[in-house]
Write an enzyme that holds these catalytic residues in place. Structure first.
Site, mmCIF file in Angstrom:
data_model
loop_
_atom_site.group_PDB
_atom_site.id
_atom_site.type_symbol
_atom_site.label_atom_id
_atom_site.label_comp_id
_atom_site.label_asym_id
_atom_site.label_seq_id
_atom_site.Cartn_x
_atom_site.Cartn_y
_atom_site.Cartn_z
ATOM 1 N N HIS A 187 4.175 76.872 -61.937
ATOM 2 C CA HIS A 187 5.178 75.851 -62.278
ATOM 3 C C HIS A 187 6.511 76.470 -62.670
ATOM 4 O O HIS A 187 7.389 75.768 -63.162
ATOM 5 C CB HIS A 187 4.701 74.983 -63.454
ATOM 6 C CG HIS A 187 3.552 74.083 -63.095
ATOM 7 N ND1 HIS A 187 3.144 73.057 -63.912
ATOM 8 C CD2 HIS A 187 2.744 74.038 -62.027
ATOM 9 C CE1 HIS A 187 2.122 72.443 -63.361
ATOM 10 N NE2 HIS A 187 1.853 73.024 -62.212
ATOM 11 N N ILE A 232 11.822 75.764 -64.936
ATOM 12 C CA ILE A 232 10.461 75.389 -65.328
ATOM 13 C C ILE A 232 10.168 73.967 -64.898
ATOM 14 O O ILE A 232 10.982 73.069 -65.090
ATOM 15 C CB ILE A 232 10.291 75.463 -66.862
ATOM 16 C CG1 ILE A 232 10.711 76.835 -67.369
ATOM 17 C CG2 ILE A 232 8.863 75.142 -67.254
ATOM 18 C CD1 ILE A 232 10.982 76.859 -68.858
ATOM 19 N N CYS A 233 9.007 73.794 -64.312
ATOM 20 C CA CYS A 233 8.577 72.476 -63.904
ATOM 21 C C CYS A 233 7.580 71.951 -64.921
ATOM 22 O O CYS A 233 6.401 72.256 -64.844
ATOM 23 C CB CYS A 233 7.871 72.592 -62.567
ATOM 24 S SG CYS A 233 8.595 71.553 -61.372
ATOM 25 N N LEU A 234 8.061 71.228 -65.901
ATOM 26 C CA LEU A 234 7.153 70.743 -66.935
ATOM 27 C C LEU A 234 7.584 69.322 -67.262
ATOM 28 O O LEU A 234 8.735 69.096 -67.622
ATOM 29 C CB LEU A 234 7.254 71.651 -68.165
ATOM 30 C CG LEU A 234 6.365 71.296 -69.356
ATOM 31 C CD1 LEU A 234 4.906 71.387 -68.968
ATOM 32 C CD2 LEU A 234 6.663 72.220 -70.521
#
Ligand code: ZN
Ligand code: ZN
Ligand code: ZN
Ligand code: ZN
Ligand code: ZN
Ligand code: ZN
Ligand code: ZN
Lengths: 470, 156
Positions: free
Chosen positions: B87, B94-96
């Protein structure tokens, strides 16, 4: 709601009654409150910024709003049981119509509940510092608004010059000062500045005609020397600020300051005395009102008896005279004012009615005061239970948050699992934390996880919005 | 008004950090102004992917914080790599969902975001980047918030 120390329509002392032929009607506001109201309206102070307030001493974490992290200001509770400042939750709901803590849907305003009075009381009784620059007033939070709006000499009010739109500290806002924003030239150093800045300039920064303090060698503007010696000079003689409580310490100011900082033995007594004198004032006030009321009541009853007697005999003229006599004989000074006013009333009945109405409002006032005191009393008793309850609630919300986080983690794990197994990685992976948690297995697992985490979780982080640590 | 709100809330967070310290593995590097903070995080368990590494995080706060999420990215320095995670793009983005408009909640704070990132790394066992990392990093000069939008759009 006005702050508790708002001047209210109280017992009208006879001396302050206007000498006009019309008695003030029972419902007309007391003179002083009219003045207070008017001055408040036209000085139009800026609204007190609750976020800027500095709190004295420890504030329990449970009283902090999870959004702004300051003690609640006009708090509300959501149907899911979470509490926020009204302003904070409204702001948050503009972004997302759900509770910031557990994502339960919330309908703005309609779903809000008021907080238990006991919590409001706790908030009211927090000790705060006045947020105004230059003011070192400390009081209970419930009294701060009154201080800020009406009494603090440092609150910014409109410039006395009606053509000027700027603001100046209340103590400088005197009509004879004129606009405090015109430029002025310091008579000691020729620097040009605004009138409003002059005072601060004398204290710091003025380089003109200075004098050297004989005690500490500091240089101060000449006409501030006296003030320096009596208030600031570290070498001048000073007394401990708890001298009224019995402290005899009187040495050079810097030593006295140290002594105060290290904890004067009399400090506790001093604070107690302060509190006591506050209470004393309230009690005196109440007793004063009570005696006046009792006196009035007695007078009224006697008068009624008299009237009943005279009503039997139809000699009308003597009635009001009797009343006047009576009032004077019972307490000459107190009743003298209304004795002359009495003639202005169309009939004794009218007068009685007015008196009666006024007395009723006063009784109501008293009753309210009594109830307030009662509430304080029971608050003290209940505080222990309340704290325990709040801790329970806090624990519950911590568990809720933990639950949320574990569900999220579980779901992420599950997703990873699924992805691994299917082997197909379709699309970027940014939809973690799906809200589904109705999978029985996942829930049981997450509950286990919660239990596990509670065991080794860090214990000091208060409100528990932190995610679980693995 | 709103900007003041953000500033004061951040002031409170800073005060709390200074008074009671951050949890282990999280360190405040700089918070000189109230717009951009730098923090270092470490993964404390023995996940071989991240052992003995320290990662640098950059937080940027808008005037709407904490109502809207901060912008959080990993920053690459000579001694601060970008952690390997499906992610996390190699440019630090950041892929959150916690950091997206939908997943964010105003009760989150810098500390809780760092802890979430810690546990996101802890739980990972894949030594890989998100699919299409190369293209994405090469093609994309947008700020993280804008990217996410473009990103959602692309996957529908
Ligand atoms: Zn708040
Ligand atoms: Zn809730
Ligand atoms: Zn003040
Ligand atoms: Zn002016
Ligand atoms: Zn000067
Ligand atoms: Zn001196
Ligand atoms: Zn002392």
């Amino acid at each position: 709601m006005p702050p508790p120390n708002t001047p209210e329509e109280g017992v009208t002392a006879p001396g302050t009654r206007p000498a006009s032929p019309t008695l003030p009607r029972p419902s007309s506001p007391h003179l002083s409150s009219v003045i207070a109201y008017a001055s408040r309206a036209d000085s139009a102070v800026l609204e007190l910024d609750y976020q800027a307030i500095e709190y004295i001493g420890h504030v329990d974490e449970t009283l902090l709003c999870p959004v702004c992290r300051t003690p609640f200001h006009s708090p509300i509770t959501t149907p899911c049981g979470h509490t926020f400042c009204a302003g904070c939750i409204n702001r948050a709901l503009e972004m997302q119509p759900s509770c910031p803590i557990d994502r339960q849907p919330i309908n703005k305003t309609r779903d809000y509940h008021r907080l238990p009075l006991i919590v409001k009381d706790q908030l009211d009784r927090l000790k705060v510092k006045c947020p105004n620059n230059g003011c070192d007033h400390e009081c209970l939070r419930e009294h701060l608004e009154g201080h800020y709006e009406r009494r603090c000499q440092f609150t910014l009010v409109r410039c006395p010059d009606t053509n000027c739109t700027k603001r100046v500290a209340r103590r400088d806002s005197l009509p004879e000062n004129g606009c405090m924003h015109r430029d002025i030239c310091c008579q000691y150093c020729n620097e040009v500045m605004m009138v409003a800045e002059l005072d601060a300039h004398y204290d710091h920064g003025c380089t003109g005609a200075v004098a050297v303090c004989s005690e500490c060698d500091a240089t101060v503007v000449r006409h501030r020397l006296e003030k320096h010696k009596s208030n600031d000079c570290p070498e001048a003689e000073a007394r401990c600020k708890w001298q009224s409580a019995g402290c005899r310490v009187a040495k050079k100011r810097r030593i006295v300051r140290e002594h105060e900082r290290d904890g004067c033995l009399f400090e506790a007594i001093g604070r107690l005395l302060d509190e006591r004198s506050e209470d004393r004032k309230i009690i005196d006030d109440l007793t004063g009102r009570l005696t006046t009321l009792e006196m009035r009541n007695r007078r009224r009853e006697v008068r009624r008896e008299r009237r009943n007697e005279t009503a039997a005999r139809p000699t009308n003229g003597s009635v009001s005279l009797d009343i006047v006599d009576l009032g004077l004989s019972e307490d000459g000074t107190l009743f003298a004012g209304s004795a002359t006013d009495n003639g202005a009333w169309a009939s004794p009945e009218d007068y009685m009615l007015a008196q009666f109405e006024r007395m009723e409002t006063q009784m109501d006032d008293l009753r309210k005061k009594m109830m307030e005191m009662d509430a304080h009393q029971s608050l003290n008793l209940l505080q222990h239970t309340a704290r325990a309850n709040e801790q329970l609630a806090e624990l519950a919300s911590k568990v809720g948050v933990l639950n949320m986080h574990t569900t999220w983690l579980m779901n992420m794990q599950r997703q990873n699992y699924a992805q691994q197994r299917s082997g197909s990685v379709a699309g970027p992976p940014n939809n973690g934390m799906p809200a589904t948690s109705d999978d029985g297995a996942a829930r049981a697992a997450s509950e286990n996880a919660v239990r596990r985490q509670e065991g080794n979780r860090r214990n000091s982080d208060g409100r528990g919005e932190n995610p679980p640590r693995l | 008004m709103s900007a003041q709100f953000a500033t004061k809330r951040l002031g409170k967070e800073l005060q709390k950090i200074r008074n009671s310290r951050l949890p282990p593995g999280i360190e405040l590097v700089s918070a000189e102004n109230l717009e951009e903070w730098l923090l270092d995080i470490q993964v404390l368990d023995d996940n071989p992917l991240y052992q003995n590494q320290t990662y640098r995080l950059k937080f940027r706060f808008g005037s709407t914080y904490p109502i809207e999420p901060p912008e959080v990215v990993f920053v690459k320095l000579s001694d601060r790599p970008i952690p390997m995670h499906p992610h996390i793009y190699s440019n630090g983005i950041i892929c959150l969902d916690l950091l997206g408009q939908q997943g964010w909640s105003p009760v989150q704070n810098v500390e809780s975001v760092c802890m979430s990132l810690q546990s996101m790394l802890t739980g990972n066992s894949k030594n890989e980047r998100p699919p299409g990392d190369d293209d994405f990093v090469r093609a994309n000069q947008l700020r993280p918030k804008d990217i996410e939008f473009y990103y959602h759009d692309n996957t529908v």
